[in-house]
Design a protein around this motif. Structure first.
Motif, PDB file in Angstrom:
ATOM      1  N   LYS A 118       0.911  -1.325  -0.176  1.00  0.00           N
ATOM      2  CA  LYS A 118      -0.087  -0.055  -0.047  1.00  0.00           C
ATOM      3  C   LYS A 118       0.911   1.197  -0.024  1.00  0.00           C
ATOM      4  O   LYS A 118       0.577   2.107  -0.720  1.00  0.00           O
ATOM      5  N   PHE A 119       1.880   1.174   0.892  1.00  0.00           N
ATOM      6  CA  PHE A 119       2.780   2.453   0.870  1.00  0.00           C
ATOM      7  C   PHE A 119       3.258   2.683  -0.259  1.00  0.00           C
ATOM      8  O   PHE A 119       3.385   4.001  -0.714  1.00  0.00           O
ATOM      9  N   TRP A 120       4.044   1.757  -0.963  1.00  0.00           N
ATOM     10  CA  TRP A 120       4.665   2.140  -2.249  1.00  0.00           C
ATOM     11  C   TRP A 120       3.804   2.355  -3.376  1.00  0.00           C
ATOM     12  O   TRP A 120       4.087   2.840  -4.558  1.00  0.00           O
ATOM     13  N   SER A 121       2.688   1.570  -3.369  1.00  0.00           N
ATOM     14  CA  SER A 121       1.741   2.026  -4.571  1.00  0.00           C
ATOM     15  C   SER A 121       1.342   3.528  -4.496  1.00  0.00           C
ATOM     16  O   SER A 121       0.926   4.066  -5.340  1.00  0.00           O
ATOM     17  N   LEU A 122       1.013   4.187  -3.363  1.00  0.00           N
ATOM     18  CA  LEU A 122       0.788   5.526  -3.052  1.00  0.00           C
ATOM     19  C   LEU A 122       1.928   6.432  -3.493  1.00  0.00           C
ATOM     20  O   LEU A 122       1.527   7.473  -4.095  1.00  0.00           O
ATOM     21  N   THR A 137      -4.985  -2.780 -10.179  1.00  0.00           N
ATOM     22  CA  THR A 137      -5.469  -2.071 -11.240  1.00  0.00           C
ATOM     23  C   THR A 137      -7.399  -2.143 -11.470  1.00  0.00           C
ATOM     24  O   THR A 137      -7.733  -3.365 -11.229  1.00  0.00           O
ATOM     25  N   GLU A 138      -7.919  -1.232 -11.711  1.00  0.00           N
ATOM     26  CA  GLU A 138      -9.191  -1.291 -11.510  1.00  0.00           C
ATOM     27  C   GLU A 138      -9.710  -1.602 -13.234  1.00  0.00           C
ATOM     28  O   GLU A 138      -9.369  -0.923 -13.969  1.00  0.00           O
ATOM     29  N   LEU A 192      -7.630  -5.989 -11.048  1.00  0.00           N
ATOM     30  CA  LEU A 192      -6.695  -7.074 -11.192  1.00  0.00           C
ATOM     31  C   LEU A 192      -5.505  -6.438 -10.094  1.00  0.00           C
ATOM     32  O   LEU A 192      -5.201  -5.318 -10.081  1.00  0.00           O
ATOM     33  N   GLN A 193      -5.007  -7.588  -9.366  1.00  0.00           N
ATOM     34  CA  GLN A 193      -3.845  -6.923  -8.489  1.00  0.00           C
ATOM     35  C   GLN A 193      -2.674  -8.175  -8.347  1.00  0.00           C
ATOM     36  O   GLN A 193      -3.036  -9.338  -8.898  1.00  0.00           O
ATOM     37  N   SER A 194      -1.313  -7.676  -8.107  1.00  0.00           N
ATOM     38  CA  SER A 194      -0.337  -8.649  -7.985  1.00  0.00           C
ATOM     39  C   SER A 194       0.343  -8.281  -6.442  1.00  0.00           C
ATOM     40  O   SER A 194       0.505  -7.372  -6.029  1.00  0.00           O
ATOM     41  N   ARG A 195       0.667  -9.644  -5.864  1.00  0.00           N
ATOM     42  CA  ARG A 195       1.220  -9.470  -4.766  1.00  0.00           C
ATOM     43  C   ARG A 195       1.924 -10.924  -4.367  1.00  0.00           C
ATOM     44  O   ARG A 195       1.805 -11.660  -5.287  1.00  0.00           O
ATOM     45  N   GLY A 196       2.826 -10.932  -3.288  1.00  0.00           N
ATOM     46  CA  GLY A 196       3.604 -11.973  -2.858  1.00  0.00           C
ATOM     47  C   GLY A 196       2.701 -12.798  -2.231  1.00  0.00           C
ATOM     48  O   GLY A 196       1.781 -12.402  -1.481  1.00  0.00           O
ATOM     49  N   CYS A 197       2.959 -14.111  -2.444  1.00  0.00           N
ATOM     50  CA  CYS A 197       2.154 -15.378  -1.971  1.00  0.00           C
ATOM     51  C   CYS A 197       3.059 -16.472  -1.234  1.00  0.00           C
ATOM     52  O   CYS A 197       3.566 -16.993  -2.000  1.00  0.00           O
ATOM     53  N   SER A 198       3.127 -16.615  -0.037  1.00  0.00           N
ATOM     54  CA  SER A 198       4.266 -17.545   0.537  1.00  0.00           C
ATOM     55  C   SER A 198       3.332 -18.957   0.946  1.00  0.00           C
ATOM     56  O   SER A 198       3.991 -19.823   1.361  1.00  0.00           O
ATOM     57  N   GLU A 199       2.041 -19.118   0.525  1.00  0.00           N
ATOM     58  CA  GLU A 199       1.204 -20.032   0.874  1.00  0.00           C
ATOM     59  C   GLU A 199       1.621 -21.318  -0.192  1.00  0.00           C
ATOM     60  O   GLU A 199       1.362 -22.547   0.156  1.00  0.00           O
ATOM     61  N   ASP A 200       2.207 -20.996  -1.264  1.00  0.00           N
ATOM     62  CA  ASP A 200       2.262 -21.949  -2.117  1.00  0.00           C
ATOM     63  C   ASP A 200       3.467 -21.285  -3.164  1.00  0.00           C
ATOM     64  O   ASP A 200       3.410 -20.238  -3.691  1.00  0.00           O
ATOM     65  N   ALA A 201       4.500 -22.144  -3.445  1.00  0.00           N
ATOM     66  CA  ALA A 201       5.563 -21.567  -4.404  1.00  0.00           C
ATOM     67  C   ALA A 201       6.194 -22.779  -5.438  1.00  0.00           C
ATOM     68  O   ALA A 201       5.912 -23.745  -5.064  1.00  0.00           O
ATOM     69  N   GLY A 219      -7.960 -11.544  -9.193  1.00  0.00           N
ATOM     70  CA  GLY A 219      -8.972 -10.345  -9.494  1.00  0.00           C
ATOM     71  C   GLY A 219     -10.320 -10.716 -10.040  1.00  0.00           C
ATOM     72  O   GLY A 219     -10.690 -12.105  -9.772  1.00  0.00           O
ATOM     73  N   LEU A 220     -10.903 -10.087 -10.708  1.00  0.00           N
ATOM     74  CA  LEU A 220     -12.444 -10.100 -11.259  1.00  0.00           C
ATOM     75  C   LEU A 220     -12.558  -9.452 -12.457  1.00  0.00           C
ATOM     76  O   LEU A 220     -12.216  -8.580 -12.831  1.00  0.00           O
ATOM     77  N   LEU A 221     -12.741 -10.242 -13.308  1.00  0.00           N
ATOM     78  CA  LEU A 221     -12.903  -9.964 -14.848  1.00  0.00           C
ATOM     79  C   LEU A 221     -14.179  -9.981 -15.267  1.00  0.00           C
ATOM     80  O   LEU A 221     -15.166 -10.773 -15.074  1.00  0.00           O
ATOM     81  N   PRO A 222     -14.813  -8.823 -15.845  1.00  0.00           N
ATOM     82  CA  PRO A 222     -16.148  -8.340 -15.858  1.00  0.00           C
ATOM     83  C   PRO A 222     -16.694  -9.039 -17.315  1.00  0.00           C
ATOM     84  O   PRO A 222     -15.843  -9.102 -18.092  1.00  0.00           O
ATOM     85  N   ALA A 223     -18.082  -9.478 -17.119  1.00  0.00           N
ATOM     86  CA  ALA A 223     -18.496 -10.113 -18.179  1.00  0.00           C
ATOM     87  C   ALA A 223     -18.760  -9.058 -19.332  1.00  0.00           C
ATOM     88  O   ALA A 223     -18.599  -9.591 -20.625  1.00  0.00           O
ATOM     89  N   ALA A 224     -18.740  -7.744 -18.986  1.00  0.00           N
ATOM     90  CA  ALA A 224     -19.137  -7.092 -20.197  1.00  0.00           C
ATOM     91  C   ALA A 224     -17.723  -6.805 -20.981  1.00  0.00           C
ATOM     92  O   ALA A 224     -17.842  -6.161 -22.075  1.00  0.00           O
TER      93      ALA A 224
END
Length: 602
Positions: free
Chosen positions: A253-257, A312-313, A320-329, A340-345
């Motif tokens: 959040k800090f660096w995205s701002l 990104t909206e 759509l967002q990107s982030r680190g995830c340590s639950e699986d690698a 994210g969520l891809l709109p049907a439209a």
């Protein structure tokens, strides 16, 4: 002069449940490791991570208050003294492999000392430039020309003498826009405006612009007047929030701002290029989708080249967002998670930017992407390149890039067949192969295209990206280099009473330093194993290789390795893990055995 050094600890990493780590390197050009010790050496793991991303690292030389004034009067009393101090700082920088110094004098100086300060700065700067190409020395806004400790919050005639003697000026934090306007109109610095780093205290102490999650307000004003920025103490996002598990979220959040006000720094990376997007820590260590060992760890030397973390909206309600995830690698401690969520439209593919880099391309490049998509989406690659005539311009921000769709290769292609170890059961991971033929260009962006398979409904998705490899297709062959000169020294045996239930009252542990020779530019890391060849009972056959740890240089310290009671024969083994992703034959590994008896141990 007595010099106190900040100890270099944890060069092979440590265990930590929720460590502080920095991984937004693409937004910065210089990293200053700061403390209130007289001489602060950046720890090796931080220097390694920064250099992997093309970021310069500087240490800190600081004097403060009464004790600092005494030190300054000692080393600034004459030419011989200040040259001796500068020479020591240069030697330290060369020894530990970092790129310069922040000079922070926060105490009053006598007439003689302040007169010698610019001479000390100029000598230090010249010597650093000679011994360490690309190095820099920065001066902090504190003392003025008459020796008073009087922060100016700007560069002006009272402190310009220090700026003129080194590479840059770091202003104090309590500036106003009026200070920046004054500097903007100061004719003496116009040719070096980028060398003025306007200080921003993220903790927002004193009367400052912005700070904390409003640090972007300070950056906006600084960029308005076209100065560089010095962001001080971004560890605020970790230190002031009690729930450390939320640190990655707060860090992103800090660096995205700030991202709208920061230029993207592109690391120049030759082939082969490989990144598993590991952030240098994790809850387990993975190798090709399997857990190699399960425990929390932290080692920034293991940090791979980092992707872009963003959100990104999409349309009215998609995202759509990107982030680190340590639950699986796939490899290391974390993967890049796209969700994210891809709109049907909107049925068109969305593009997630993975990397902003500078990779000169050969005639034919093999691209390998390891990913794990959720159901309902299709994943593809898009690359963006710069034309040959501008390839040498690494950090030009506004240049036209050409979109390239690489050719998909199937399993029967001769290039793919060389990666047979990446076939079969992969715990849900998909390994994709593409070929790019863009000679004379530089790869600037790597993007993942995601498209929903059903166009009549919104699609929620996840896609873990485990690894990206870029390889010169003409150089793919079995690794021919073998580990040479493997030696073991500084051996220390420790024995004592057993602590586990049913123990026979005796334990023996080995501590030793391993060193070997192997071209570092070829490998991503080394695996260090141990194996018991013979124990006190001759009827017991030799054991299997047991992983001791990973080494990120040609040196490794074995610590507290438990071995069977004497007499015994222990083998230590080093396996190179090469960047090209091909397995090194066991005949090329390094092997040394250690024979021990009760009489040979303390």
């Amino acid at each position: 002069m007595t010099v106190f050094l900040l100890l270099l600890r944890f060069v092979q990493g440590t265990s930590s449940e929720a460590p502080y780590a920095f991984y937004h390197w693409q937004y910065i050009d210089i990293f200053n490791y700061f403390s209130h010790n007289l001489v602060t050496i950046p720890p090796a793991v931080w220097t390694n991570a920064a250099h992997r991303h093309g970021v310069s690292v500087i240490g800190t030389f600081i004097t403060e208050w009464t004790e600092g004034a005494v030190a300054c009067e000692s080393f600034l009393k004459d030419e011989e003294s200040y040259r001796e101090a500068a020479d020591k700082l240069v030697q330290i920088s060369c020894c530990y492999g970092f790129d310069g110094w922040l000079i922070n004098i926060e105490n009053t100086l006598s007439e003689a000392a302040v007169k010698n300060t610019p001479l000390f700065l100029r000598y230090l700067t010249d010597q650093m430039h000679t011994r360490v190409p690309g190095s820099l020395v920065l001066w902090y806004d504190s003392v003025v020309e008459n020796g008073q400790l009087k922060w100016q919050n700007e560069l002006n005639p009272s402190n310009r003498m220090f700026f003129d003697a080194c590479d840059g000026f770091f202003t104090n934090y309590n500036w106003t826009e009026q200070n920046l306007e004054t500097m903007r109109d100061y004719s003496e610095i116009q040719a070096r405006r980028a060398d003025v780093y306007v200080g921003v205290d993220v903790f927002a102490r004193g009367k400052v612009v912005g700070g904390m999650f409003e640090t972007n307000k300070a950056l906006e004003v600084i960029r308005k007047h076209n100065f560089s920025a010095a962001i001080f103490a971004p560890g605020w996002v970790y230190e002031t929030h009690s729930d450390k598990t939320e640190f990655p979220k707060n860090q992103d959040k800090f660096w995205s701002l700030l991202s709208d006000h920061l230029f993207l720094h592109r690391a120049v990376t030759p082939l082969p290029f490989v990144s598993s997007f590991c952030q240098g820590f994790g809850k387990a260590f993975y190798w090709r989708g399997q857990i190699e060992w399960s425990s929390s760890w932290f080692n920034l030397t293991a940090q791979d080249v980092q992707p872009l973390y963003s959100r990104t909206e999409l349309g009215s309600h998609g995202w759509l967002q990107s982030r680190g995830c340590s639950e699986d690698a796939w490899n290391g401690g974390s993967a890049l998670l796209l969700d994210g969520l891809l709109p049907a439209a909107d049925a068109s593919p969305v593009c997630a930017k993975l990397l902003s880099i500078h990779v000169p391309l050969p005639a034919s490049t093999l691209v390998v992407l390891v990913y794990k998509p959720s159901a309902g989406i299709t994943v593809d690659l898009e690359l963006r390149t710069a034309d040959a005539d501008v390839c040498s311009l690494v950090d030009v921000q506004d240049q036209e890039l050409k979109s390239v769709s690489p050719k998909v290769l199937n399993g029967s292609h001769q290039l793919v067949k060389q990666f047979s170890q990446l076939s079969g059961s992969l715990n849900g991971w998909t390994v994709g192969f593409w070929q790019v033929e863009q000679p004379g260009c530089a790869l600037r962006e790597v993007n993942v295209r995601i498209q929903q398979n059903k166009e009549d409904q919104d699609t929620s998705f996840t896609c873990r990206v485990g690894e990206l490899m870029l390889l010169d297709a003409s150089t793919l062959r079995d690794p021919s280099e073998a580990v040479q000169g493997f030696c073991i020294y500084d051996v220390v045996w420790l024995h004592g009473a057993g602590s586990s239930p049913g123990s026979n009252g005796f334990t023996l542990r080995l501590n030793a330093t391993l060193r070997w020779e192997y071209p570092r530019e070829l490998v991503r890391h080394f695996k260090v194993y141990s194996r018991q060849l013979r124990g006190p009972d001759p009827r017991v056959p030799p054991g299997q290789l047991v992983l001791v740890g990973r080494a990120y240089s040609n040196l490794f310290r074995v610590t507290e390795l438990r071995v069977p009671r004497p007499p015994g024969l222990l083998e230590l083994v080093v396996e190179p893990v090469v960047k090209k992703g091909l397995s090194v034959p066991e005949s090329h590994w390094g092997r040394r055995s250690v024979s021990y008896t009760m009489g040979a141990t303390p």
